[in-house]
Design a protein around this motif. Structure first.
Motif, mmCIF file in Angstrom:
data_model
loop_
_atom_site.group_PDB
_atom_site.id
_atom_site.type_symbol
_atom_site.label_atom_id
_atom_site.label_comp_id
_atom_site.label_asym_id
_atom_site.label_seq_id
_atom_site.Cartn_x
_atom_site.Cartn_y
_atom_site.Cartn_z
ATOM 1 N N THR A 95 -16.086 6.931 -11.040
ATOM 2 C CA THR A 95 -16.754 6.181 -11.961
ATOM 3 C C THR A 95 -15.870 5.954 -12.956
ATOM 4 O OG1 THR A 95 -17.738 7.883 -12.771
ATOM 5 C CG2 THR A 95 -18.878 6.846 -11.033
ATOM 6 N N LYS A 96 -14.861 6.587 -13.246
ATOM 7 C CA LYS A 96 -13.829 6.628 -14.403
ATOM 8 C C LYS A 96 -12.699 5.613 -14.442
ATOM 9 C CE LYS A 96 -15.699 11.085 -15.174
ATOM 10 N NZ LYS A 96 -16.137 11.615 -16.329
ATOM 11 N N ALA A 97 -12.303 4.914 -13.270
ATOM 12 C CA ALA A 97 -11.404 4.012 -13.292
ATOM 13 C C ALA A 97 -11.582 3.044 -12.499
ATOM 14 C CB ALA A 97 -10.106 4.989 -12.701
ATOM 15 N N ILE A 122 -16.047 2.886 -8.631
ATOM 16 C CA ILE A 122 -17.496 2.492 -9.022
ATOM 17 C C ILE A 122 -17.792 2.328 -10.326
ATOM 18 C CG2 ILE A 122 -19.819 3.706 -8.933
ATOM 19 C CD1 ILE A 122 -18.608 5.623 -6.746
ATOM 20 N N PRO A 123 -17.756 1.025 -10.763
ATOM 21 C CA PRO A 123 -17.908 0.400 -12.219
ATOM 22 C C PRO A 123 -19.427 0.707 -12.763
ATOM 23 C CG PRO A 123 -17.684 -1.476 -10.636
ATOM 24 C CD PRO A 123 -17.728 -0.234 -9.863
ATOM 25 N N ASP A 124 -20.417 0.754 -11.798
ATOM 26 C CA ASP A 124 -21.823 0.990 -12.139
ATOM 27 C C ASP A 124 -22.255 1.623 -11.185
ATOM 28 O OD1 ASP A 124 -24.497 0.630 -12.303
ATOM 29 O OD2 ASP A 124 -24.486 -1.456 -13.337
ATOM 30 N N GLN A 125 -22.603 2.946 -11.452
ATOM 31 C CA GLN A 125 -22.989 3.916 -10.426
ATOM 32 C C GLN A 125 -24.387 3.423 -9.523
ATOM 33 O OE1 GLN A 125 -23.741 8.105 -11.054
ATOM 34 N NE2 GLN A 125 -22.221 8.543 -9.641
ATOM 35 N N ARG A 126 -25.186 3.317 -10.481
ATOM 36 C CA ARG A 126 -26.561 2.900 -9.848
ATOM 37 C C ARG A 126 -26.599 1.592 -9.074
ATOM 38 N NH1 ARG A 126 -31.359 5.405 -12.437
ATOM 39 N NH2 ARG A 126 -30.700 7.457 -13.470
ATOM 40 N N ALA A 127 -25.933 0.651 -9.604
ATOM 41 C CA ALA A 127 -25.779 -0.640 -8.682
ATOM 42 C C ALA A 127 -24.957 -0.395 -7.220
ATOM 43 C CB ALA A 127 -25.234 -1.766 -9.487
ATOM 44 N N THR A 128 -23.980 0.256 -7.528
ATOM 45 C CA THR A 128 -23.107 0.775 -6.468
ATOM 46 C C THR A 128 -24.146 1.574 -5.483
ATOM 47 O OG1 THR A 128 -21.225 0.759 -7.598
ATOM 48 C CG2 THR A 128 -21.047 2.260 -5.370
ATOM 49 N N LEU A 129 -25.004 2.510 -5.836
ATOM 50 C CA LEU A 129 -25.790 3.222 -5.096
ATOM 51 C C LEU A 129 -26.588 2.236 -4.407
ATOM 52 C CD1 LEU A 129 -26.456 6.208 -3.989
ATOM 53 C CD2 LEU A 129 -27.758 6.439 -5.901
ATOM 54 N N GLU A 130 -27.610 1.471 -5.028
ATOM 55 C CA GLU A 130 -28.448 0.429 -4.766
ATOM 56 C C GLU A 130 -27.598 -0.277 -3.419
ATOM 57 O OE1 GLU A 130 -29.674 -1.596 -7.936
ATOM 58 O OE2 GLU A 130 -30.958 -0.185 -8.584
ATOM 59 N N HIS A 131 -26.254 -0.771 -3.602
ATOM 60 C CA HIS A 131 -25.743 -1.528 -2.586
ATOM 61 C C HIS A 131 -25.314 -0.638 -1.327
ATOM 62 C CE1 HIS A 131 -21.981 -2.737 -1.003
ATOM 63 N NE2 HIS A 131 -22.642 -3.956 -0.945
ATOM 64 N N ASP A 132 -25.217 0.374 -1.519
ATOM 65 C CA ASP A 132 -24.879 1.138 -0.385
ATOM 66 C C ASP A 132 -25.960 1.790 0.311
ATOM 67 O OD1 ASP A 132 -21.899 1.015 -0.913
ATOM 68 O OD2 ASP A 132 -21.629 2.872 -1.802
ATOM 69 N N VAL A 133 -26.962 1.910 -0.398
ATOM 70 C CA VAL A 133 -28.262 2.024 0.447
ATOM 71 C C VAL A 133 -28.644 0.818 1.224
ATOM 72 C CG1 VAL A 133 -30.718 2.334 0.063
ATOM 73 C CG2 VAL A 133 -29.240 4.003 -0.978
ATOM 74 N N GLN A 134 -28.603 -0.219 0.722
ATOM 75 C CA GLN A 134 -28.796 -1.583 1.411
ATOM 76 C C GLN A 134 -27.957 -1.739 2.587
ATOM 77 O OE1 GLN A 134 -31.617 -3.166 1.091
ATOM 78 N NE2 GLN A 134 -30.831 -4.596 2.680
ATOM 79 N N ARG A 135 -26.583 -1.274 2.387
ATOM 80 C CA ARG A 135 -25.868 -1.569 3.581
ATOM 81 C C ARG A 135 -26.360 -0.599 4.779
ATOM 82 N NH1 ARG A 135 -19.801 -0.978 4.074
ATOM 83 N NH2 ARG A 135 -20.042 -2.245 5.819
ATOM 84 N N VAL A 136 -27.127 0.626 4.554
ATOM 85 C CA VAL A 136 -27.340 1.369 5.658
ATOM 86 C C VAL A 136 -28.746 0.780 5.989
ATOM 87 C CG1 VAL A 136 -28.451 3.718 6.208
ATOM 88 C CG2 VAL A 136 -26.590 3.338 4.692
ATOM 89 N N ARG A 137 -29.534 0.312 5.188
ATOM 90 C CA ARG A 137 -30.919 -0.384 5.668
ATOM 91 C C ARG A 137 -30.901 -1.702 6.386
ATOM 92 N NH1 ARG A 137 -33.943 0.187 -0.240
ATOM 93 N NH2 ARG A 137 -34.660 2.212 -0.010
#
Length: 167
Positions: A95-97, A122-137
């Motif tokens: 998240t730092k670069a 990861i520029p935006d951790q929560r948005a990235t997490l939402e995106h990755d969860v959606q990839r699984v779903r």
């Protein structure tokens, strides 16, 4: 001398006291975890689990890559995984670069051109997490309705916060 002497010595000690539990290769608690490779995090301890309870997939940033999806398909259909938790964490280097900064750092330090690699910073951790969860779903290879959630683990307090609840 080998670069691996220390870990091979550790294995020799482990082998000396090892007892085969006869444990099956299935996820006893039906849990699949996608987590960062950060060595400060002990997934079993973090969730009160024991060896054999979960299938744990770790990479830089806890990203749901094509290979993670492939592995989850195998885990769900062959190894007893019935739910998936994607766990990011605080103080994550990813998240730092930006990818560009990582490429430049490696190029400067090692003289290697890594631009053919995608580091998935990861520029935006929560948005990235939402995106990755959606990839699984949304994977067509996983059962509809498979419980999937996303959380952030605080490496300083030990607290796990669900930020993407199961749908």
């Amino acid at each position: 001398m080998s670069a691996f002497d220390d870990v091979l010595a550790g294995n020799a000690e482990h082998e000396r006291t090892f007892t085969d539990t006869g444990m099956a290769g299935r996820a006893a608690r039906g849990l699949g975890l996608v987590m960062c490779m950060d060595s400060r995090i002990s997934p079993l301890d973090m969730l009160g689990l024991r060896p054999g309870d979960a299938k744990i997939l770790r990479n830089a940033g806890a990203r749901v890559t094509d290979d993670v999806l492939r592995t989850l398909v195998l885990a769900v259909h062959l190894l007893g995984v019935e739910r998936v938790l994607v766990v990011a964490h605080t103080d994550c280097r990813m998240t730092k670069a930006t990818d560009e900064q990582v490429h430049a750092t490696i190029s400067e330090a090692a003289g290697i051109d890594t631009r053919s690699l995608e580091f998935r910073t990861i520029p935006d951790q929560r948005a990235t997490l939402e995106h990755d969860v959606q990839r699984v779903r949304s994977s067509p290879y996983l059962p509809a309705g498979l419980p999937v959630a996303g959380a952030v683990y605080d490496v300083r307090s030990g607290h796990l916060e669900v930020v993407v609840p199961e749908a």
